[in-house]
Each structure stands twice: as structure tokens, then as C-alpha cells.
Design a protein around this motif. Structure first.
Motif, PDB file in Angstrom:
ATOM      1  N   LEU A  67       0.829  -1.210   0.000  1.00  0.00           N
ATOM      2  CA  LEU A  67       0.000   0.000   0.000  1.00  0.00           C
ATOM      3  C   LEU A  67       0.857   1.252   0.000  1.00  0.00           C
ATOM      4  O   LEU A  67       0.519   2.242  -0.632  1.00  0.00           O
ATOM      5  CB  LEU A  67      -0.912   0.016   1.233  1.00  0.00           C
ATOM      6  CG  LEU A  67      -2.151  -0.874   1.151  1.00  0.00           C
ATOM      7  CD1 LEU A  67      -2.848  -0.911   2.501  1.00  0.00           C
ATOM      8  CD2 LEU A  67      -3.114  -0.359   0.093  1.00  0.00           C
ATOM      9  N   THR A  69       3.608   1.653  -1.418  1.00  0.00           N
ATOM     10  CA  THR A  69       4.152   1.876  -2.759  1.00  0.00           C
ATOM     11  C   THR A  69       3.059   2.382  -3.691  1.00  0.00           C
ATOM     12  O   THR A  69       3.289   3.273  -4.499  1.00  0.00           O
ATOM     13  CB  THR A  69       4.751   0.568  -3.306  1.00  0.00           C
ATOM     14  OG1 THR A  69       5.772   0.155  -2.418  1.00  0.00           O
ATOM     15  CG2 THR A  69       5.330   0.748  -4.678  1.00  0.00           C
ATOM     16  N   GLY A  70       1.873   1.811  -3.574  1.00  0.00           N
ATOM     17  CA  GLY A  70       0.746   2.293  -4.366  1.00  0.00           C
ATOM     18  C   GLY A  70       0.747   1.848  -5.814  1.00  0.00           C
ATOM     19  O   GLY A  70       0.012   2.376  -6.625  1.00  0.00           O
ATOM     20  N   LEU A  71       1.597   0.879  -6.175  1.00  0.00           N
ATOM     21  CA  LEU A  71       1.642   0.427  -7.565  1.00  0.00           C
ATOM     22  C   LEU A  71       0.858  -0.871  -7.738  1.00  0.00           C
ATOM     23  O   LEU A  71      -0.029  -0.967  -8.581  1.00  0.00           O
ATOM     24  CB  LEU A  71       3.095   0.209  -8.005  1.00  0.00           C
ATOM     25  CG  LEU A  71       3.968   1.460  -8.066  1.00  0.00           C
ATOM     26  CD1 LEU A  71       5.399   1.083  -8.370  1.00  0.00           C
ATOM     27  CD2 LEU A  71       3.447   2.418  -9.114  1.00  0.00           C
ATOM     28  N   LEU A  72       1.198  -1.871  -6.965  1.00  0.00           N
ATOM     29  CA  LEU A  72       0.552  -3.183  -7.039  1.00  0.00           C
ATOM     30  C   LEU A  72       0.264  -3.673  -5.629  1.00  0.00           C
ATOM     31  O   LEU A  72       1.085  -3.488  -4.734  1.00  0.00           O
ATOM     32  CB  LEU A  72       1.495  -4.192  -7.703  1.00  0.00           C
ATOM     33  CG  LEU A  72       1.506  -4.345  -9.213  1.00  0.00           C
ATOM     34  CD1 LEU A  72       2.486  -5.436  -9.595  1.00  0.00           C
ATOM     35  CD2 LEU A  72       0.142  -4.655  -9.774  1.00  0.00           C
ATOM     36  N   LEU A  73      -0.862  -4.318  -5.439  1.00  0.00           N
ATOM     37  CA  LEU A  73      -1.139  -4.922  -4.133  1.00  0.00           C
ATOM     38  C   LEU A  73      -0.818  -6.406  -4.232  1.00  0.00           C
ATOM     39  O   LEU A  73      -1.283  -7.061  -5.165  1.00  0.00           O
ATOM     40  CB  LEU A  73      -2.610  -4.757  -3.766  1.00  0.00           C
ATOM     41  CG  LEU A  73      -3.114  -3.358  -3.474  1.00  0.00           C
ATOM     42  CD1 LEU A  73      -4.579  -3.404  -3.054  1.00  0.00           C
ATOM     43  CD2 LEU A  73      -2.292  -2.710  -2.375  1.00  0.00           C
ATOM     44  N   GLY A  74      -0.035  -6.920  -3.338  1.00  0.00           N
ATOM     45  CA  GLY A  74       0.177  -8.364  -3.330  1.00  0.00           C
ATOM     46  C   GLY A  74       1.604  -8.875  -3.353  1.00  0.00           C
ATOM     47  O   GLY A  74       1.908  -9.788  -2.578  1.00  0.00           O
ATOM     48  N   PRO A  75       2.508  -8.329  -4.187  1.00  0.00           N
ATOM     49  CA  PRO A  75       3.854  -8.933  -4.257  1.00  0.00           C
ATOM     50  C   PRO A  75       4.585  -8.981  -2.917  1.00  0.00           C
ATOM     51  O   PRO A  75       5.148 -10.009  -2.550  1.00  0.00           O
ATOM     52  CB  PRO A  75       4.599  -8.043  -5.257  1.00  0.00           C
ATOM     53  CG  PRO A  75       3.553  -7.415  -6.061  1.00  0.00           C
ATOM     54  CD  PRO A  75       2.361  -7.256  -5.177  1.00  0.00           C
ATOM     55  N   TRP A  76       4.551  -7.878  -2.181  1.00  0.00           N
ATOM     56  CA  TRP A  76       5.251  -7.884  -0.890  1.00  0.00           C
ATOM     57  C   TRP A  76       4.506  -8.765   0.112  1.00  0.00           C
ATOM     58  O   TRP A  76       5.138  -9.459   0.918  1.00  0.00           O
ATOM     59  CB  TRP A  76       5.394  -6.463  -0.326  1.00  0.00           C
ATOM     60  CG  TRP A  76       6.474  -5.671  -0.984  1.00  0.00           C
ATOM     61  CD1 TRP A  76       6.325  -4.546  -1.730  1.00  0.00           C
ATOM     62  CD2 TRP A  76       7.884  -5.949  -0.983  1.00  0.00           C
ATOM     63  NE1 TRP A  76       7.534  -4.110  -2.195  1.00  0.00           N
ATOM     64  CE2 TRP A  76       8.506  -4.949  -1.749  1.00  0.00           C
ATOM     65  CE3 TRP A  76       8.670  -6.951  -0.421  1.00  0.00           C
ATOM     66  CZ2 TRP A  76       9.885  -4.901  -1.961  1.00  0.00           C
ATOM     67  CZ3 TRP A  76      10.049  -6.908  -0.627  1.00  0.00           C
ATOM     68  CH2 TRP A  76      10.635  -5.908  -1.386  1.00  0.00           C
TER      69      TRP A  76
END
Lengths: 171, 275
Positions: A67, A69-76
Motif C-alpha cells: 500500500l 508503494t501504491g503500484l501493485l497490491l500483493g507482491p510484498w
């Protein structure tokens, strides 16, 4: 500590970690020299909160990072869950109270975290060279900081691993 | 603490569930970027005041460090002048900071006067937590007129693009991020391509035809065709060209003119001034 208070404490620590990692440390240090505070918190959970709640909390910490980062949800979130799972399975065989063990665990976990994240985020592959050196540096810094952070977390959570020393025959 | 087999099985089961849920979330948010943005804006709202305070605090510490601690040895050698030197160092440090800020503002003002662009100038107050994505946070938000998609520039060149906005802050995806892309031209030969970030210090100008004339040292500018970046803003300089191999396109590596490791002031393009 009640589960709600425990969750809130982890949430606040997660936010403080993001704030330190993303603002205060980054304003004076390059990214690769900033310790991965959220990962150390996840490592702490793997050793001191070995349960389904721990899995959820590690997922939650990863999601916070996504969140922020605001780019993608899920990888981390996925990467944190993998690291938590692996370490919690071997947590009863590692005496993490030893400073050196904490350093080594944190080092390899940071490397592992970056590897898992790298495999999930395919668009990062062109920059592999720079990312590897950055990840290794960060792993080293995180390793050095881990024993101190573990001490701090143990104080905050009043050693939820209760009886750890006794189990290993310590005083 | 002994972890029983049943407990281990529960942990593995729960981890598998959460792992696949995360993958689903990744797939969903890659198709619907607004989902990631909503949560991100909430975090931004929460962090902006702290980030602003932290940026001011660390700025102050940096100034004290530059002006005082590095000169401890000098102070020891000049004990008689201790008090005076301390005061002067403090003042000097402050003046240097003002002078630097003044210079930067002059550059930005100069840029404002040279172009017809309506610019919103802001300070960097935060960076991305991980080193895998290249995002910065600016202390200007929706209340200042910032909106998603606005171009971020500096007097030296293109910085990136606004990807999320809260009331008082905005997140900018830097040119060097792998998800970043902009339509660009080689200024000399007008060869066109798409400049894509590679996660490191060098970007790549993709889809440049092999027949196009590109040389090391050529300046790369925005084409204005993407509807985000105004035409003619400097992006970088060609550092390497590889036209070998059986591909239709040559590989052109571009070094951005902006030093992304030290970004303080950034201007956001909010439109064009009516002439």
C-alpha cells in the motif's frame, strides 16, 4: 497482551517502520543502506508468534508495504508470507536469542525476501545487476540491526515466546 | 518452543491460502490500478504530516552536520576562536542552505518564465520504502491543484508522473521505475521511441527503428505525443546504442539528466498559461 492490543501494536509498529524506512532513513541514506524494519518485525513474528495469527500478521505487514508503494497490491504480501512460513517451520530449531543467529537469519531472510519478490515482479528483471548489489547491502545492514530490534520487540511484547530460555536449558 | 506437527500443518495451510490470495490481489490490482491507489492514498494521508516534519527535521540535522561536526578537529586546533567560530559556522551553514534553496528556486522560477506551463512547485518529503520501485512523495496534494497523471519536471529535465494524490501530498512514479514509460524523440534526428525505466540509473528508448540515426551523446526530449509530458522537455542523453542482432529495433540506452538520488524541489505541470 490481548489479541486486539497485539494486532494494534503490530499495526502501529508497521506504520512506524514504513515511516522510518521511507522517510527519515531515506532522507539521509541510500535505499540499499536502509534496514528492512518490516522484515525484522516479520522475523520476530516467525520466532515468537508461530501460529495462524502470525501468518495473517506477516501478510498484513507485506500488504502495508504494498500500500505504501501504491503500484501493485500483493507482491510484498506474498513474499512476507513465504518468509514467515519457512522460518516459523524451523523456528524451534534456531536459538534466535543469540545475536549472531539473529544476524545470519536476518541476512538470509532479506536475500530470500528479495528473491521471492523478484520472481513475482517480472518487470524488474532488466535491472537485476543493480538490484542484487542493493539487496545484498540491505541484507547486511538488516542483519546488523536485527539483534537490537529483536531486543526492542521482546520488550514491547513482553517476550511472548515465554519460557524460551527454559526450553533451551538456559537460566 | 516446540512447534507441533499439527500446528506446522496449520501454518503451511494458512500460508498457502494467503500466498495465493496475494497472487490474486496482484493480478487484480495490475488490471485495476485504482484499487492499489485507494489504499495508497489512505496511507499517504496518514503519513504526510509526519513525512513533512521528518523532512524538516532531517534537513536541520544535515545542516548542523555540515556546519558543525565535520569541523570538530578544526575547533580543537583553534580553541581561542571556539565561540566565535561556532557562531559563524552556524550562520554560514544557514546561509549556505538559504543560498542553495535560493538558487534552486531561481532555477524553477526561470523555468516558469521560460515556458508557458502552469507549474506547482513542491518539496520531496518521502521515498519508497523498498528499493524495487522508484516512487517519491511530494508535499503538494489535491488542495494545491495536483491531480493524477500530471507530469513532474525539474529545470534539468523530466522527473516522472503523478500516480496518486491525497489532500496534502502526491506520489510520483520516477522515470527510472520499470512501470514508467513516455514517448520520446532523439532531438537531432527526430527518431522516435518509448522511454522505459529499468529500475536502475539507465533507461532504455525502445522501439527505435534500426534505420533511424541514433548516436552516443544525442539528446533525448519528450515528443508530447503521450498527452502527459509537454513537447521538448529534456529527458536524458544517449549513452549506448546496440543495433546488432536480428531484431527490427535497435537498443538505445539513455542516461536521465535528472539526478534521482538527490531530488528536492519538483514542479508539476498543471496545464498551460493562457497567453
Amino acid at each position: 497482551m490481548s489479541p486486539v492490543k497485539y494486532f494494534l501494536t503490530i499495526f502501529v509498529l508497521g506504520l512506524v517502520g514504513i515511516l522510518l524506512q521511507g522517510t527519515i532513513f531515506r532522507l539521509v541514506l541510500p535505499a540499499s543502506l536502509v534496514p528492512h524494519l518490516l522484515l525484522v518485525l516479520t522475523l520476530y513474528l516467525a520466532f515468537y508468534e508461530t501460529s495462524v495469527l502470525g501468518v495473517f500478521l506477516s501478510f498484513f505487514l507485506g500488504l502495508l508495504l504494498d500500500l505504501s508503494t501504491g503500484l501493485l497490491l500483493g507482491p510484498w504480501a506474498a513474499s512476507f508470507v513465504v518468509i514467515y512460513c519457512v522460518l516459523s517451520l524451523v523456528s524451534d530449531r534456531i536459538f534466535v536469542e543469540s545475536g549472531l543467529a539473529a544476524v545470519v537469519i536476518a541476512f538470509f531472510s532479506t536475500v530470500g525476501l528479495h528473491v521471492v519478490h523478484f520472481l513475482l515482479a517480472t518487470n524488474l528483471r532488466p535491472a537485476i545487476g543493480e538490484l542484487v548489489s542493493g539487496a545484498l547491502l540491505q541484507a547486511f545492514v538488516t542483519g546488523v540491526c536485527a539483534p537490537f530490534l529483536f531486543l526492542l520487540f521482546r520488550r514491547i511484547f513482553h517476550d511472548r515466546r515465554g519460557g524460551m530460555r527454559a526450553a533451551y536449558g538456559g537460566s | 518452543m516446540e512447534v507441533g506437527v499439527a500446528k506446522k500443518a496449520r501454518i503451511v495451510g494458512a500460508s498457502t491460502l494467503f500466498f495465493f490470495f496475494s497472487l490474486l490481489l496482484t493480478a487484480y490490482s495490475s488490471r485495476n490500478p485504482s484499487v492499489a491507489r485507494v489504499g495508497s492514498v489512505l496511507i499517504q494521508q496518514l503519513f504526510a504530516p509526519f513525512q513533512r516534519g521528518a523532512a524538516q527535521f532531517t534537513g536541520g540535522i544535515g545542516s548542523v552536520w555540515d556546519g558543525y561536526f565535520w569541523l570538530v578537529n578544526v575547533r580543537e586546533e583553534n580553541e581561542r576562536l571556539h565561540a566565535l567560530a561556532d557562531r559563524l559556522r552556524g550562520e554560514n551553514s544557514k546561509l549556505r542552505e538559504y543560498s542553495f534553496e535560493n538558487e534552486e528556486l531561481r532555477e524553477v522560477l526561470g523555468m516558469r518564465e521560460q515556458t508557458d506551463l502552469k507549474l506547482i512547485v513542491g518539496d520531496t518529503i518521502g521515498y519508497d520504502v523498498s528499493q524495487w520501485s522508484q516512487v517519491i512523495t511530494l508535499d503538494r496534494g489535491a488542495t494545491d491543484g495536483v491531480s493524477i497523471g500530471q507530469a513532474a519536471i525539474r529545470p534539468e529535465g523530466v522527473v516522472g508522473q503523478v500516480i496518486s494524490v491525497s489532500n496534502s501530498s502526491a506520489r510520483i512514479l520516477l522515470l527510472t521505475d520499470p512501470s514508467s514509460g513516455l514517448d520520446a524523440l532523439i532531438q537531432r534526428s527526430r527518431a522516435r521511441g518509448v522511454l522505459v525505466g529499468k529500475g536502475g540509473a539507465i533507461t532504455e528508448l525502445e522501439y527505435v527503428n534500426k534505420e533511424d540515426d541514433v548516436q552516443v551523446g544525442d539528446r533525448v526530449i519528450t515528443s508530447g505525443m503521450d498527452g502527459v509530458f509537454p513537447k521538448g522537455i529534456v529527458v536524458g542523453t544517449v549513452r549506448r546504442v546496440n543495433s546488432k542482432g536480428g531484431n527490427l529495433f535497435q537498443r538505445v540506452y539513455v542516461e536521465p539528466t535528472v539526478d534521482f538520488s538527490h531530488i528536492e524541489k519538483v514542479s508539476l505541470v498543471a496545464g498551460e498559461n493562457a497567453s
